[in-house]
Design a protein around this motif. Structure first.
Motif, PDB file in Angstrom:
ATOM      1  N   UNK A  94       0.728  -1.254  -0.101  1.00 20.26           N
ATOM      2  CA  UNK A  94      -0.017   0.028  -0.139  1.00 20.26           C
ATOM      3  C   UNK A  94       0.895   1.137   0.187  1.00 20.26           C
TER       4      UNK A  94
ATOM      5  N   UNK B 284       2.649   1.980  -3.294  1.00 22.97           N
ATOM      6  CA  UNK B 284       1.621   2.291  -4.189  1.00 22.97           C
ATOM      7  C   UNK B 284       1.073   3.883  -3.921  1.00 22.97           C
ATOM      8  N   UNK B 285       0.926   4.219  -2.891  1.00 25.53           N
ATOM      9  CA  UNK B 285       0.423   5.585  -2.226  1.00 25.53           C
ATOM     10  C   UNK B 285       1.634   6.339  -2.855  1.00 25.53           C
TER      11      UNK B 285
ATOM     12  N   UNK C  85      -2.296  -0.303  -9.295  1.00 28.61           N
ATOM     13  CA  UNK C  85      -3.591  -0.240  -8.752  1.00 28.61           C
ATOM     14  C   UNK C  85      -3.856  -1.132  -7.407  1.00 28.61           C
TER      15      UNK C  85
ATOM     16  N   UNK D 227      -9.392 -10.635  -1.430  1.00 25.63           N
ATOM     17  CA  UNK D 227      -8.517  -9.580  -0.895  1.00 25.63           C
ATOM     18  C   UNK D 227      -8.919  -8.389  -1.293  1.00 25.63           C
ATOM     19  N   UNK D 228      -9.393  -8.169  -2.451  1.00 27.00           N
ATOM     20  CA  UNK D 228      -9.564  -6.797  -3.075  1.00 27.00           C
ATOM     21  C   UNK D 228     -10.967  -6.420  -2.912  1.00 27.00           C
ATOM     22  N   UNK D 229     -11.655  -7.202  -2.002  1.00 26.13           N
ATOM     23  CA  UNK D 229     -13.162  -7.030  -1.567  1.00 26.13           C
ATOM     24  C   UNK D 229     -14.027  -6.941  -2.869  1.00 26.13           C
TER      25      UNK D 229
ATOM     26  N   UNK E 282      -6.103  10.284   0.629  1.00 23.87           N
ATOM     27  CA  UNK E 282      -7.100  10.231  -0.460  1.00 23.87           C
ATOM     28  C   UNK E 282      -6.678   8.923  -1.338  1.00 23.87           C
ATOM     29  N   UNK E 283      -5.226   8.823  -1.609  1.00 26.89           N
ATOM     30  CA  UNK E 283      -4.698   7.967  -2.378  1.00 26.89           C
ATOM     31  C   UNK E 283      -4.836   6.386  -1.469  1.00 26.89           C
ATOM     32  N   UNK E 284      -4.789   6.558  -0.140  1.00 25.63           N
ATOM     33  CA  UNK E 284      -4.829   5.380   0.473  1.00 25.63           C
ATOM     34  C   UNK E 284      -6.102   4.847   0.434  1.00 25.63           C
ATOM     35  N   UNK E 285      -7.182   6.014   0.536  1.00 22.63           N
ATOM     36  CA  UNK E 285      -8.693   5.522   0.370  1.00 22.63           C
ATOM     37  C   UNK E 285      -8.922   4.781  -0.835  1.00 22.63           C
TER      38      UNK E 285
ATOM     39  N   UNK F 215      -6.664   3.221  -2.797  1.00 22.79           N
ATOM     40  CA  UNK F 215      -5.591   1.985  -3.089  1.00 22.79           C
ATOM     41  C   UNK F 215      -5.732   1.000  -1.978  1.00 22.79           C
ATOM     42  N   UNK F 216      -6.135   0.984  -0.836  1.00 23.06           N
ATOM     43  CA  UNK F 216      -6.231   0.170  -0.106  1.00 23.06           C
ATOM     44  C   UNK F 216      -7.618  -0.508   0.074  1.00 23.06           C
ATOM     45  N   UNK F 217      -7.519  -1.727  -0.071  1.00 20.39           N
ATOM     46  CA  UNK F 217      -8.739  -2.587  -0.338  1.00 20.39           C
ATOM     47  C   UNK F 217      -9.754  -2.297   0.728  1.00 20.39           C
ATOM     48  N   UNK F 218      -9.567  -2.380   1.947  1.00 17.04           N
ATOM     49  CA  UNK F 218     -10.611  -2.090   3.224  1.00 17.04           C
ATOM     50  C   UNK F 218     -11.319  -0.655   2.866  1.00 17.04           C
TER      51      UNK F 218
ATOM     52  N   UNK G  56     -10.926   1.302   0.414  1.00 21.20           N
ATOM     53  CA  UNK G  56     -11.653   1.112  -0.783  1.00 21.20           C
ATOM     54  C   UNK G  56     -13.266   0.754  -0.684  1.00 21.20           C
TER      55      UNK G  56
ATOM     56  N   UNK H 188     -10.330  -9.750  10.433  1.00 25.40           N
ATOM     57  CA  UNK H 188      -9.821  -9.215   9.281  1.00 25.40           C
ATOM     58  C   UNK H 188      -8.479  -9.479   9.051  1.00 25.40           C
TER      59      UNK H 188
ATOM     60  N   UNK I  79     -11.341  -7.718   3.154  1.00 25.75           N
ATOM     61  CA  UNK I  79     -11.792  -6.363   3.531  1.00 25.75           C
ATOM     62  C   UNK I  79     -13.396  -6.331   4.053  1.00 25.75           C
TER      63      UNK I  79
ATOM     64  N   UNK J  59     -13.994  -6.021   7.679  1.00 25.31           N
ATOM     65  CA  UNK J  59     -13.892  -4.466   8.350  1.00 25.31           C
ATOM     66  C   UNK J  59     -14.982  -4.306   9.321  1.00 25.31           C
TER      67      UNK J  59
END
Lengths: 355, 213, 204, 420
Positions: A129, A132-133, A302, A337-339, B127-130, B132-135, B137, D40, D46, D49
């Motif tokens: 994460x 990527x961020x 992504x 994992x990607x929800x 915002x990017x974490x929002x 890019x992170x699956x949770x 997102x 989780x 996810x 959560x």
């Protein structure tokens, strides 16, 4: 054939970037030739000549104390003006357009590079994460800086005829303020980038083979690559080194009242603009390769995961490592994992039965 | 014409929406307090509530390594924004002239720049974490993105108008602020106020049970 | 139309800085900016010269060439001015000018970079002549009242000349002819002439 | 809209109170709660959560109380909840949440997620979206009096064994006793040692106590499934029993949610305060120990750690007492990395252990506890909840770890100085 052309193109692209860089260096050098000096001895000619070269023999002083107030004539100013108005604007535009059209032409001729075996659905984790961020922070800030910088560089001939002085100056002012503001963020994310990616980007022995085999042009075997291949590593170092140069020179330009002389600022501007043009030109290639150019690459930035087939084709040594360490995950687990799997299997079965 | 509208009626409209929205939202929470807990308490609910309002500013030690990015970026953004909002010279001047009648010492220009760098970098990371992170997102809604982008635009237009000499840029900032104010009470942005009762409720609940939360 | 020029006669300038003070006072120049300054070369050494420099109002001004928003313009009098409503304070004119005429206002680290400021030949700016707005942004507009820049008018030794280029060059030419004796003497000027005289005296 | 769905949504609607409104309007969807949730962290899915699990109530809140939600509903833009959604969330809420409340401790805006989950369960249960295991348990609790179907006869048989083993009389239905002890079904069936421990402790302390034949069951299936009506019904039995025997105190046993139900939720369900005091057995022991009524000698030398039952420690507030007690009888007591109010759940709380469907997930979630135990390398685990104990035993067995688990009361009794 596809593979070869592809790699060949990558090589060509790499060498073109290098060539552009050298050309720009030469261009700067050409402007550096001494202005013609007068041979006629006129009264006090030696004194004034020295003044012109900012080399007065004795002490040069002024009661007025501010930046360069004791420099009577800064002859480098003229050279800088010439650089910006003739070399930078013209060659810069040519370089950017040329790189853009080469990429566009390649896309038209070759199209998207698909994976030869198609996607397998099995994924491996590639970027965290945080990585990527960081990448996207850097990317967004870079795009913003590039846009605002290019507006300041090319805006006068392009936008003033379209918008008029008043409106363009609002844009230019916003661009300048934004450019100055986001510059330090670029530097911060660049330094973070330097630390978190440097270990994987140190050239290793395999890279030499990559280079010797011309990235795979000679022979038909796979081009070997570890986590990053030679081309990616080179891009990384271009970003870091040129990025740091741009940032450092930018910091000198952004605070003109720190006491640095004008010559330093003018030289900083030369470094800043040449570096920026190169970085923008090469980044266009990176953006193309990362998105439209190659199948499966964008995925890594992504979601952080890539298809194992992608890894095998572009980073065979890393892919082998993943195989050895059993790091593959199934398509289903990946979706989980990607929800992406919201509905659980038992529920959907039950719903089916109800229908 | 547009200038008069942005500086005049629209500004007052946005203020009315903002303040009435907040009063309404907060009122409906504060004045509708839940019924009294009948179980015998072990500790004080009030002190628990007050304590929790402050203790939640720091993350739990065991948790911190897992959420370091959010903590750092979150603090960068919130502290930066707070400094920009209340200690930027033009803001203080504006508040003094239009609302308060008194001002306080603004931060110097360099501090303003540093604060805005922090705020921008923090918000960008969050915002990017929002995305890019699956949770985050999965749990994020359109509202979260609109709120993030709107805040970003407000900060951006503010900083683009830093030279304070182009009316158009000042108006752009003013306009984005007005949109922000209008959007505020109907959105996630309300957390700037509702975090206090939320923490207090939870703190009181734990406080009665004699747990520090 | 006339072409306005400054000319500073290094043989006459006595580094009194009256022109600097006059300019600051007349135009209420912003903090950190000196539209005019006196530079002394070989200070304290035989052959010392002083010159008062400001914007040279070049015919082909590099500042106007590099300005990314094209805010410079040349008036009918040949004065190079810039429009502060358009200027974005990028500082390129500051890099381009060999004489350091355009400058950033405000001093100190990370200071807010406002609009650039430079010598206007006491000709104001694009605003209405002698309006309050014009004075606030650019200083006084003496030219529209038929007066020359105050720096030149204040110069006690008449070293700093301002006005129509033809008139200025006529005056200077006359001065050079009058200094003829010294010029013939291996092309040296008053100061060196006096040194030579002392050397002659020493010989005797 | 089916009956079932409507019932569920109406119940959910009725659950929204000020706290919920405040919580939902302050949530910024940061996702930090995910890192606190063992479901989780162990699956990385996810969907687990915590705040996502509250989605059914969130959706209703959005439609009822927010500007955009109301507009969207009027214009028919929002996608309302369907039965499939509820079925989906049944799995998330009942299988993938042990109500341990760890998320409530880490939320930066202070949302008590477990509090909301409890309300979501209410809605799901009303719409009959709850797992079979729990439905059965609740049914048995209502009909037979115990979720595991234990009748008085079975208890009496166990008591007989205990009496034979210890030679002590287990008082039953003694009016006016100081303490009325409650038991959880698991203790009756799996850990009768607890009854023995109680008998010996009270004898030593010289305090009168009793069991109640009409209300010996402490567990509350209504709380686990999320049905307030059942919960209230079951609680009323305990209150009636205590009032009938005119006891001064009721002792909540080593069972997590029983404590939550009797000690904290009970009076609110009934709508009036009790006329007796409720203490947890650990609180009582600590009190007796401090007042000198209880003397121990010698100390356990084995390296041991304490597993904090969520409902007793984090959400019950009995955090210091077990540590005092352990210090008095254990020489080699070590804490897990995350302990006390920040402990990790065993994975089987909140009814998960009663839900066979969740077995696989439960074992996966246990890995978190396993990792904490692996760090310590202990010889014995002490805990104070029969459910935790059972779940951990299962987990340890599955992972082929041979660590015995005992209840804290039992450990204490081992070192009791008994009057001759």
């Amino acid at each position: 054939m596809s593979k070869c052309t592809w790699i060949f193109f990558r090589q060509v692209y790499f060498f073109i970037s290098l060539l552009i860089f050298l050309c720009l260096l030469l261009a700067v050098d050409a402007t550096a030739s001494e202005p013609a000096t007068s041979k006629v001895n006129s009264p006090g000619s030696e004194l004034w000549m020295n003044v012109r070269k900012n080399m007065a023999t004795g002490k040069v002083t002024s009661q007025v104390k501010s930046v360069d107030s004791n420099v009577l004539i800064n002859s480098y100013a003229q050279r800088w003006t010439q650089f910006r108005m003739t070399q930078l604007i013209n060659y810069g535009l040519i370089v950017l357009l040329a790189v853009f059209s080469i990429i566009f032409l390649f896309y038209v001729i070759r199209g998207r590079v698909k994976l030869s075996g198609g996607l397998s659905g099995h994924m491996v984790h590639r970027f965290t994460d945080y990585e990527r961020v960081l990448h996207w922070v850097l990317a967004i800030v870079f795009l913003f800086l590039a846009t605002t910088g290019l507006i300041l560089l090319f805006g006068r001939p392009i936008f003033i005829p379209l918008l008029g002085h008043e409106i363009f100056s609002v844009f230019a002012s916003a661009s300048k303020e934004g450019h100055n503001l986001f510059g330090p963020i670029f530097l911060v994310s660049l330094i973070l980038m330097l630390f978190s990616f440097v270990r994987r980007n140190i050239y290793a022995r395999g890279d030499l083979t990559w280079l010797l085999r011309g990235g795979g042009i000679i022979g038909k075997s796979h081009v070997t690559g570890g986590f990053f291949n030679m081309g990616e590593k080179t891009w990384y170092w271009i970003v870091i080194l040129i990025g740091l140069a741009i940032s450092a020179s930018g910091l000198i330009l952004v605070s003109p009242n720190l006491g640095q002389s004008r010559i330093i600022m003018e030289l900083s501007h030369v470094i800043h603009s040449i570096g920026a043009i190169i970085l923008i030109a090469v980044s266009m290639g990176h953006m193309y390769l990362g998105t439209k150019g190659t199948e499966g690459t964008l995925e890594s930035m992504k979601t952080g995961y890539v298809d194992i087939k992608w890894a095998e084709e572009h980073h065979d040594r890393w892919a082998k490592e993943c195989h050895d360490n059993n790091r593959l995950i199934s398509a289903e687990d990946y979706a989980k994992l990607q929800g992406k799997i919201i509905q659980n299997a038992k529920v959907s079965n039950a719903m089916e039965e109800n229908k | 014409m547009i200038m008069d509208f942005i500086d005049g009626p629209f500004w007052y409209f946005s203020l009315i929406v903002f303040f009435s929205g907040i009063i309404w939202n907060m009122g409906s929470i504060v004045f509708a307090l839940s019924k009294v807990d009948l179980s015998v308490s072990r500790g004080s609910a009030v002190s628990g509530a007050i304590k929790t309002i402050f203790t939640r500013f720091a993350a739990d030690k065991g948790m911190a390594p897992h959420i370091r990015l959010q903590i750092i970026a979150g603090y960068m953004f919130h502290l930066g924004l707070f400094a920009l909002l209340f200690f930027a010279a033009p803001h203080i001047l504006f508040l003094e002239e239009h609302f308060l009648g008194f001002g306080w010492t603004p931060m110097p220009h360099w501090a303003f720049i540093i604060a805005s760098e922090f705020a921008f970098l923090g918000l960008l990371i969050l915002w990017l974490h929002r995305i890019l992170n699956p949770v985050s997102r999965l749990i994020s809604t359109a509202d979260d993105h609109i709120a993030s982008i709107l805040t970003f635009v407000v900060m951006l237009t503010g900083c683009l108008a830093l030279l304070e000499s182009f009316t158009a840029l000042r108006l752009l900032h003013r306009f984005s602020v007005e949109l922000f104010l209008i959007y505020f009470p109907f959105s996630r942005l309300m957390h700037a106020f509702t975090f206090i009762p939320s923490r207090a409720f939870t703190g009181a609940w734990f406080g009665r049970r004699g747990i520090s939360s | 139309m006339a072409r306005m020029k400054f000319y500073c006669d290094a043989e006459r300038c006595i580094e009194c800085n009256a022109c600097v003070t006059a300019c600051k006072n007349e135009n209420e120049v912003p903090w950190g900016v000196n539209r005019r300054r006196v530079v002394t070369i070989n200070d304290g050494v035989p052959g010392e010269r002083s010159l008062s420099v400001a914007c040279m109002h070049c015919s082909d001004a590099p500042c106007a060439t590099v300005c990314p928003v094209d805010c410079f313009y040349t008036t009918d009098d040949g004065v190079v001015l810039h429009d502060k409503d358009i200027c974005i304070g990028c500082g390129y004119c500051f890099y381009a000018c060999p004489f350091g005429a355009p400058q950033f206002p405000d001093d100190g680290a990370f200071a807010s970079r406002g609009k650039m400021d430079k010598c206007t030949f006491c000709a104001g700016g694009p605003e209405e002549d002698n309006s309050a707005d014009e004075y606030q942004k650019y200083g006084s507009n003496r030219l529209s009242e038929g007066k020359l820049p105050l720096c030149a008018e204040m110069c006690s030794t008449k070293a700093l000349l301002a006005g129509d280029a033809n008139v200025v060059s006529d005056i200077y030419r006359e001065r050079v002819i009058k200094r003829g004796a010294s010029v013939l003497n291996k092309g040296v000027s008053y100061q060196n002439a006096s040194l030579r005289a002392s050397a002659v005296l020493k010989d005797k | 809209m089916s009956d079932r769905l409507e019932r569920g949504l109406n119940t959910l609607r009725a659950q929204i109170d000020t706290k919920v409104k405040s919580y939902f309007s302050s949530c910024v969807h940061c996702g930090i709660c995910a890192e606190a949730c063992l479901f989780y962290t162990e699956t990385q899915d996810p969907r687990y959560t915590p705040i996502y699990k509250t989605q059914p109530l969130h959706k209703v809140w959005q439609e009822e109380y927010t500007f955009w939600g109301k507009i969207g509903k009027k214009l028919g833009l929002t996608k309302s909840f369907t039965e499939a959604d509820l079925a989906n969330w049944e799995e998330l809420v009942y299988d993938g949440c042990s109500m341990c409340g760890r998320c409530s401790m880490v939320c930066p805006v202070g949302i008590d997620v477990a509090y909301i989950i409890r309300k979501v369960k209410e809605g799901l249960a009303a719409a009959d979206y709850s797992p079979e295991g729990l439905v059965g348990a609740a049914q048995r609790a209502v009909e037979i009096g115990s979720p595991m179907g234990i009748r008085l006869k079975a208890l009496k048989a166990q008591i007989k064994h205990v009496e034979a083993d210890t030679g002590l009389k287990i008082p039953m239905d003694v009016e006016g006793a100081d303490y009325m002890a409650l038991l959880s079904s698991m203790e009756i069936i799996n850990f009768p040692e607890y009854i023995e421990a109680l008998a010996r402790i009270f004898k030593q302390a010289g305090v009168s106590w009793t069991l109640c034949s009409e209300a010996f069951e402490a567990t509350n299936s209504g709380l686990q499934i999320g049905n307030s009506k059942i919960a209230k019904l079951l609680l009323e039995r305990v209150v009636a029993g205590a009032e009938k025997l005119k006891v001064k105190n009721v002792i909540s046993p080593e069972c997590g949610h029983a404590y939550a139900a009797i000690r904290w939720d009970g009076p609110n369900w009934l709508g009036k305060p009790y006329n007796f005091k409720v203490v947890h057995i650990l609180e009582l022991l600590d009190e007796l120990k401090k007042s000198g009524h209880l003397k121990t000698s010698g100390k356990e030398t084995a390296r041991l750690t304490f597993h904090d039952p969520c409902q007793i420690v984090r959400r019950g507030g009995v955090e210091a007492q077990p540590r005092h007690l352990l210090e008095s009888v254990a020489e080699n007591f070590v804490e897990m990395t995350d302990h006390g109010r920040m402990n990790w759940c065993c994975g089987g709380g909140g009814g998960v252990s009663a839900n066979e469907r969740a077995d696989e997930l439960k074992l996966k979630a246990f890995n978190r506890k396993k990792a904490q135990l692996d760090e310590l390398n202990v010889e014995t685990i002490v805990t104070a909840c029969a459910n935790c104990r059972l779940v951990m035993e299962e987990g340890l067995e599955e992972n082929e770890m041979d660590i015995p688990i005992i209840g804290l009361s039992e450990l204490l009794v081992e070192y009791l100085v008994e009057d001759k």
